[in-house]
Scaffold this active site. Sequence first.
Site, PDB file in Angstrom:
ATOM      1  N   GLY A  53       0.788  -1.230   0.000  1.00 17.42           N
ATOM      2  CA  GLY A  53       0.000   0.000   0.000  1.00 17.42           C
ATOM      3  C   GLY A  53       0.817   1.275   0.000  1.00 17.42           C
ATOM      4  N   SER A  54       0.184   2.381  -0.300  1.00 20.30           N
ATOM      5  CA  SER A  54       0.815   3.700  -0.243  1.00 20.30           C
ATOM      6  C   SER A  54      -0.120   4.737  -0.835  1.00 20.30           C
ATOM      7  CB  SER A  54       2.164   3.725  -0.948  1.00 20.30           C
ATOM      8  OG  SER A  54       2.828   4.914  -0.619  1.00 20.30           O
ATOM      9  N   ARG A  55       0.286   5.362  -1.958  1.00 18.71           N
ATOM     10  CA  ARG A  55      -0.506   6.473  -2.485  1.00 18.71           C
ATOM     11  C   ARG A  55      -0.318   6.587  -3.996  1.00 18.71           C
ATOM     12  NH1 ARG A  55       0.220  12.666  -0.288  1.00 18.71           N
ATOM     13  NH2 ARG A  55      -0.057  13.719  -2.279  1.00 18.71           N
TER      14      ARG A  55
END
EC number: 4.1.1.65
Length: 219
Positions: free
Chosen positions: A186-188
């Site tokens: 995950g992240s952006r």
Amino acid sequence: MTIHKEGYGIIAVFFLLLTAIDALIYFTIGSGLLLDIFLVATIAFFLLVVSFFRVPKRIPVVGDNLIIAPADGKVVVIEETEESEYFKDKRLQVSIFMSPLNVHINWYPVQGIIKYCKHHSGLFLKAWLPKSSTENERTTIVIEKDDKITILMRQIAGAVARRIVSYSVVGEKVIQCEQEGFIKFGSRVDLYLPLGTKIDVKLNQKVTGSQTIIGRFSD
């Protein structure tokens, strides 16, 4: 459940490691309640790792005038800002934060030609911070639509995510909602859209990759 190819190696490593830990505990303390607790904990953790790499069955939402969500997550930014890497002018930024529980696949929000693709080494700040867009480990992809509208998509690593995978190749024609890459754990994802783009989502709204309409190009 289908597993993404990016997870094969990591899942195998965790399986061997957790199996070795359980075997070590068994040969050290023998059977009993403590061993049962460790077994339950390691199995639960392994299943969580496997779920990071799940591939959902989805029918993509497509449309020539539509911008489709490139990732699962929550909208954390909608604002006009200066894009300094490629356009060097004002753009409309929409950012989606991916938690460790989200699907981690990224999809192309529009169809078109890849005009630019560059990976940048950087920091691993918390992905929801504004400066993560320019200081974190990231990959920038620019897509030119058939009608010459150009958008920028940026995959950004965060405090947990340490591996960005992008399948983009400069000059390649890509299809809307085709897989663009993967951010492990995950992240952006940031989108930089032309000014005047009609945005259909709101701050803190949860979106689904390849399904949610982010916005529409103005006529």
